[in-house]
Enzyme design. Structure first.
Site, PDB file in Angstrom:
ATOM      1  N   ARG A  18     -42.902  27.287 -12.442  1.00 43.35           N
ATOM      2  CA  ARG A  18     -43.968  26.836 -11.532  1.00 43.35           C
ATOM      3  C   ARG A  18     -43.606  25.495 -10.873  1.00 43.35           C
ATOM      4  O   ARG A  18     -43.268  25.437  -9.692  1.00 43.35           O
ATOM      5  CB  ARG A  18     -45.295  26.738 -12.306  1.00 43.35           C
ATOM      6  CG  ARG A  18     -46.533  26.602 -11.450  1.00 43.35           C
ATOM      7  CD  ARG A  18     -46.757  25.243 -10.867  1.00 43.35           C
ATOM      8  NE  ARG A  18     -46.868  24.192 -11.871  1.00 43.35           N
ATOM      9  CZ  ARG A  18     -46.911  22.902 -11.555  1.00 43.35           C
ATOM     10  NH1 ARG A  18     -46.852  22.515 -10.294  1.00 43.35           N
ATOM     11  NH2 ARG A  18     -46.982  21.979 -12.498  1.00 43.35           N
ATOM     12  N   ASP A  19     -43.626  24.412 -11.636  1.00 46.05           N
ATOM     13  CA  ASP A  19     -43.356  23.092 -11.035  1.00 46.05           C
ATOM     14  C   ASP A  19     -41.929  23.065 -10.490  1.00 46.05           C
ATOM     15  O   ASP A  19     -41.656  22.472  -9.448  1.00 46.05           O
ATOM     16  CB  ASP A  19     -43.541  21.997 -12.098  1.00 46.05           C
ATOM     17  CG  ASP A  19     -43.917  20.643 -11.510  1.00 46.05           C
ATOM     18  OD1 ASP A  19     -43.856  20.502 -10.278  1.00 46.05           O
ATOM     19  OD2 ASP A  19     -44.266  19.728 -12.277  1.00 46.05           O
ATOM     20  N   HIS A 210     -46.080  14.560 -18.985  1.00 44.96           N
ATOM     21  CA  HIS A 210     -45.485  15.373 -17.903  1.00 44.96           C
ATOM     22  C   HIS A 210     -44.729  14.392 -16.998  1.00 44.96           C
ATOM     23  O   HIS A 210     -45.324  13.771 -16.125  1.00 44.96           O
ATOM     24  CB  HIS A 210     -46.621  16.090 -17.169  1.00 44.96           C
ATOM     25  CG  HIS A 210     -46.210  16.909 -15.990  1.00 44.96           C
ATOM     26  ND1 HIS A 210     -46.300  18.289 -15.961  1.00 44.96           N
ATOM     27  CD2 HIS A 210     -45.720  16.575 -14.773  1.00 44.96           C
ATOM     28  CE1 HIS A 210     -45.899  18.755 -14.788  1.00 44.96           C
ATOM     29  NE2 HIS A 210     -45.546  17.721 -14.041  1.00 44.96           N
ATOM     30  N   HIS A 212     -41.816  13.371 -14.406  1.00 50.82           N
ATOM     31  CA  HIS A 212     -40.741  13.661 -13.446  1.00 50.82           C
ATOM     32  C   HIS A 212     -39.686  12.566 -13.607  1.00 50.82           C
ATOM     33  O   HIS A 212     -39.975  11.453 -14.072  1.00 50.82           O
ATOM     34  CB  HIS A 212     -41.321  13.726 -12.030  1.00 50.82           C
ATOM     35  CG  HIS A 212     -42.104  14.998 -11.805  1.00 50.82           C
ATOM     36  ND1 HIS A 212     -41.616  16.062 -11.082  1.00 50.82           N
ATOM     37  CD2 HIS A 212     -43.325  15.379 -12.245  1.00 50.82           C
ATOM     38  CE1 HIS A 212     -42.502  17.041 -11.081  1.00 50.82           C
ATOM     39  NE2 HIS A 212     -43.563  16.655 -11.776  1.00 50.82           N
ATOM     40  N   CYS A 243     -42.854  18.030  -6.301  1.00 56.06           N
ATOM     41  CA  CYS A 243     -44.137  18.472  -5.761  1.00 56.06           C
ATOM     42  C   CYS A 243     -44.072  18.412  -4.242  1.00 56.06           C
ATOM     43  O   CYS A 243     -43.631  17.412  -3.683  1.00 56.06           O
ATOM     44  CB  CYS A 243     -45.260  17.581  -6.297  1.00 56.06           C
ATOM     45  SG  CYS A 243     -46.852  17.950  -5.562  1.00 56.06           S
ATOM     46  N   ASN A 252     -39.076  17.667 -12.981  1.00 56.56           N
ATOM     47  CA  ASN A 252     -39.494  17.161 -14.295  1.00 56.56           C
ATOM     48  C   ASN A 252     -38.244  16.855 -15.088  1.00 56.56           C
ATOM     49  O   ASN A 252     -37.171  17.361 -14.808  1.00 56.56           O
ATOM     50  CB  ASN A 252     -40.260  18.251 -15.054  1.00 56.56           C
ATOM     51  CG  ASN A 252     -41.505  18.660 -14.342  1.00 56.56           C
ATOM     52  OD1 ASN A 252     -41.442  19.397 -13.368  1.00 56.56           O
ATOM     53  ND2 ASN A 252     -42.627  18.181 -14.798  1.00 56.56           N
TER      54      ASN A 252
HETATM   55  P1  HMG Z   1     -58.392  24.124   1.522  1.00 58.94           P
HETATM   56  O1  HMG Z   1     -57.740  24.428   2.834  1.00 58.94           O
HETATM   57  O2  HMG Z   1     -59.233  22.891   1.412  1.00 58.94           O
HETATM   58  O3  HMG Z   1     -59.227  25.402   1.011  1.00 58.94           O
HETATM   59  O4  HMG Z   1     -57.261  24.088   0.417  1.00 58.94           O
HETATM   60  P2  HMG Z   1     -60.470  26.119   1.609  1.00 58.94           P
HETATM   61  O5  HMG Z   1     -61.341  26.488   0.437  1.00 58.94           O
HETATM   62  O6  HMG Z   1     -61.069  25.354   2.750  1.00 58.94           O
HETATM   63  O7  HMG Z   1     -59.844  27.491   2.190  1.00 58.94           O
HETATM   64  C1  HMG Z   1     -58.939  27.480   3.283  1.00 58.94           C
HETATM   65  C2  HMG Z   1     -58.060  28.707   3.229  1.00 58.94           C
HETATM   66  O8  HMG Z   1     -57.285  28.705   2.007  1.00 58.94           O
HETATM   67  C3  HMG Z   1     -58.794  30.033   3.247  1.00 58.94           C
HETATM   68  O9  HMG Z   1     -57.947  30.999   3.884  1.00 58.94           O
HETATM   69  C4  HMG Z   1     -58.889  30.399   1.793  1.00 58.94           C
HETATM   70  O10 HMG Z   1     -58.993  31.791   1.594  1.00 58.94           O
HETATM   71  C5  HMG Z   1     -57.560  29.909   1.277  1.00 58.94           C
HETATM   72  P3  HMG Z   1     -58.066  31.334   5.449  1.00 58.94           P
HETATM   73  O11 HMG Z   1     -59.490  31.790   5.603  1.00 58.94           O
HETATM   74  O12 HMG Z   1     -57.791  30.062   6.189  1.00 58.94           O
HETATM   75  O13 HMG Z   1     -57.038  32.411   5.637  1.00 58.94           O
HETATM   76  N1  HMG Z   1     -57.581  29.558  -0.150  1.00 58.94           N
HETATM   77  C6  HMG Z   1     -56.803  30.121  -1.089  1.00 58.94           C
HETATM   78  N2  HMG Z   1     -55.855  31.071  -1.007  1.00 58.94           N
HETATM   79  C7  HMG Z   1     -55.251  31.429  -2.166  1.00 58.94           C
HETATM   80  N3  HMG Z   1     -55.545  30.883  -3.376  1.00 58.94           N
HETATM   81  C8  HMG Z   1     -56.481  29.935  -3.490  1.00 58.94           C
HETATM   82  C9  HMG Z   1     -57.166  29.530  -2.302  1.00 58.94           C
HETATM   83  N4  HMG Z   1     -58.130  28.627  -2.066  1.00 58.94           N
HETATM   84  C10 HMG Z   1     -58.392  28.658  -0.756  1.00 58.94           C
HETATM   85  N5  HMG Z   1     -56.752  29.410  -4.674  1.00 58.94           N
HETATM   86  C11 HMG Z   1     -56.447  24.298  -1.813  1.00 58.94           C
HETATM   87  C12 HMG Z   1     -57.554  23.766  -0.927  1.00 58.94           C
HETATM   88  C13 HMG Z   1     -56.631  23.690  -3.201  1.00 58.94           C
HETATM   89  C14 HMG Z   1     -56.529  25.817  -1.901  1.00 58.94           C
HETATM   90  C15 HMG Z   1     -55.094  23.867  -1.191  1.00 58.94           C
HETATM   91  O14 HMG Z   1     -55.105  22.495  -0.979  1.00 58.94           O
HETATM   92  C16 HMG Z   1     -53.929  24.238  -2.061  1.00 58.94           C
HETATM   93  O15 HMG Z   1     -53.619  25.405  -2.254  1.00 58.94           O
HETATM   94  N6  HMG Z   1     -53.209  23.259  -2.599  1.00 58.94           N
HETATM   95  C17 HMG Z   1     -52.083  23.548  -3.479  1.00 58.94           C
HETATM   96  C18 HMG Z   1     -51.440  22.318  -3.886  1.00 58.94           C
HETATM   97  C19 HMG Z   1     -50.373  22.624  -4.910  1.00 58.94           C
HETATM   98  O16 HMG Z   1     -50.171  23.731  -5.361  1.00 58.94           O
HETATM   99  N7  HMG Z   1     -49.650  21.558  -5.272  1.00 58.94           N
HETATM  100  C20 HMG Z   1     -48.631  21.657  -6.257  1.00 58.94           C
HETATM  101  C21 HMG Z   1     -49.169  21.854  -7.642  1.00 58.94           C
HETATM  102  S1  HMG Z   1     -49.798  20.355  -8.374  1.00 58.94           S
HETATM  103  C22 HMG Z   1     -48.399  19.585  -9.008  1.00 58.94           C
HETATM  104  O17 HMG Z   1     -47.289  20.017  -8.791  1.00 58.94           O
HETATM  105  C23 HMG Z   1     -48.605  18.404  -9.909  1.00 58.94           C
HETATM  106  C24 HMG Z   1     -48.392  18.721 -11.393  1.00 58.94           C
HETATM  107  O18 HMG Z   1     -47.087  19.226 -11.632  1.00 58.94           O
HETATM  108  C25 HMG Z   1     -48.595  17.448 -12.202  1.00 58.94           C
HETATM  109  C26 HMG Z   1     -47.793  16.287 -11.614  1.00 58.94           C
HETATM  110  O19 HMG Z   1     -46.562  16.313 -11.658  1.00 58.94           O
HETATM  111  O20 HMG Z   1     -48.459  15.413 -11.048  1.00 58.94           O
HETATM  112  C27 HMG Z   1     -49.400  19.758 -11.903  1.00 58.94           C
HETATM  113 MG    MG Z   2     -45.366  18.027 -11.826  1.00 60.29          MG
END
Ligand code: HMG
Ligand code: MG
Length: 305
Positions: A18-19, A210, A212, A243, A252
């Protein structure tokens, strides 16, 4: 702090699929992700973060989430987790029967907005029904707390911000939190303060690290966490990843490097380092990239000598 008081056993949560892969520019077929998960569980990993149910527009590499979850061959005793930022993601994830879900928030407002398009307070409002639904379905809930020492947009993050987020997560029923150094800028005393702030709200057994490794501090940060009694860490095979919303951040800390560190100190992990190195070599070969693990590089050189 006492070096002789290290935990006898550590659990690693492998986040490479995933990450590690979420930020990968080249297409990685579901079959490769599925084989990676298989190799990781064969190496003895008991918890694997497989994918995320996020917007495919935001993170295209995770668009095959359901296919990957359907393709993995589950081993008894292994837990498979997925990221779910909102109810839409949770409902989609539910069909894949994850053992655990991860809601992910940030200690910095700017990162929260860039990563999940809402403020910290709004993120908690979105997570609350997800946590409630997951717990009602018997699914364990982990919270990831990003930017607990530094933020790519706001700079240094105060421990009070971490404590604030940890308190909010606890308040909505999150069962475990990961203290994340998203951009790998942390040094041990700063990480210690972030963990101390978290421990005001969560039991030591419900906190993981966690880290990086962007600035090469992740092993030092792991060691200080171990000295605090933390015994759970997220790591990524071959040091894959970064990310998409933290530009320049690398992967990481490499799972192989952490396993070597732990085994070298007599701490059990249940992981077969040689098989883990093979898993890392498999994905590095596919990506046509040198492993980010110093230990894997050294041991592969030795094998080939
Ligand atoms: P948004 O645009 O604010 O969402 O995104 P919305 O509710 O307004 O919906 C807009 C569109 O997104 C719609 O589609 C929804 O259907 C769709 P449209 O009508 O435009 O075709 N949508 C989705 N589709 C699939 N799955 C969903 C979903 N939700 C809405 N769950 C949202 C908000 C959170 C969805 C967006 O910002 C997003 O997907 N962000 C992902 C960010 C991400 O994955 N980042 C990486 C992971 S975090 C990380 O790596 C950190 C970590 O490792 C710890 C660290 O190291 O810090 C964990
Ligand atoms: Mg991370």
């Amino acid at each position: 702090m006492n070096l002789n008081n290290l935990p006898p056993r550590v659990k690693l949560v492998e986040v490479g699929p995933r990450d590690g892969l979420q930020n990968e520019k080249q297409a990685v077929p579901a079959a490769v992700k599925i084989e990676l998960v298989q190799r990781l569980q064969d190496a003895g990993l008991k918890e694997i973060e497989v994918t995320s149910f996020v917007s495919p527009k935001w993170v295209p590499q995770m668009a095959d989430n359901a296919e990957v979850m359907a393709g993995i061959v589950r081993a008894p005793g292994v837990r498979y987790s997925v990221l779910t930022p909102n109810l839409q993601g949770f409902e989609a994830a539910l069909k894949s029967k994850p053992d655990e879900i991860v809601v992910f928030g940030a200690a910095s407002e700017a990162f929260s907005r860039k990563n999940i398009n809402c403020s910290i307070a709004e993120s908690i409002e979105r997570f609350a029904p997800v946590v409630q639904a997951a717990r009602a379905a018997g699914i364990y809930v982990r919270g990831a707390m990003s930017c607990t020492v530094g933020c790519p947009y706001e700079g240094e993050v105060a421990p009070e911000r971490v404590g604030y987020l940890a308190g909010l997560m606890k308040g909505i029923g999150v069962q475990h939190v990961g203290v994340a150094d998203t951009i790998g800028v942390g040094t041990p005393l700063k990480v210690q303060r972030a963990i101390e702030a978290t421990l005001k709200h969560f039991d030591l057994n419900d906190v993981s690290g966690h880290f990086h490794d962007t600035y090469g501090q992740a092993l030092a940060n792991t060691l200080i966490s171990l000295q605090m009694g933390v015994w759970q860490f997220d790591t990524s095979v071959a040091g894959l990843g970064g990310c998409p919303y933290a530009k320049g951040a690398t992967g990481n800390v490499a799972s192989e490097d952490v396993v070597y560190l732990l085994h070298g100190m007599g701490i059990e992990t249940g992981i077969d380092l040689d098989k883990l190195i093979d898993a890392g070599a498999f994905v590095s070969d596919f990506l046509q990239r040198k492993s980010g693990s110093r230990v894997a590089t050294a041991m592969l050189n030795k094998r080939n000598a």
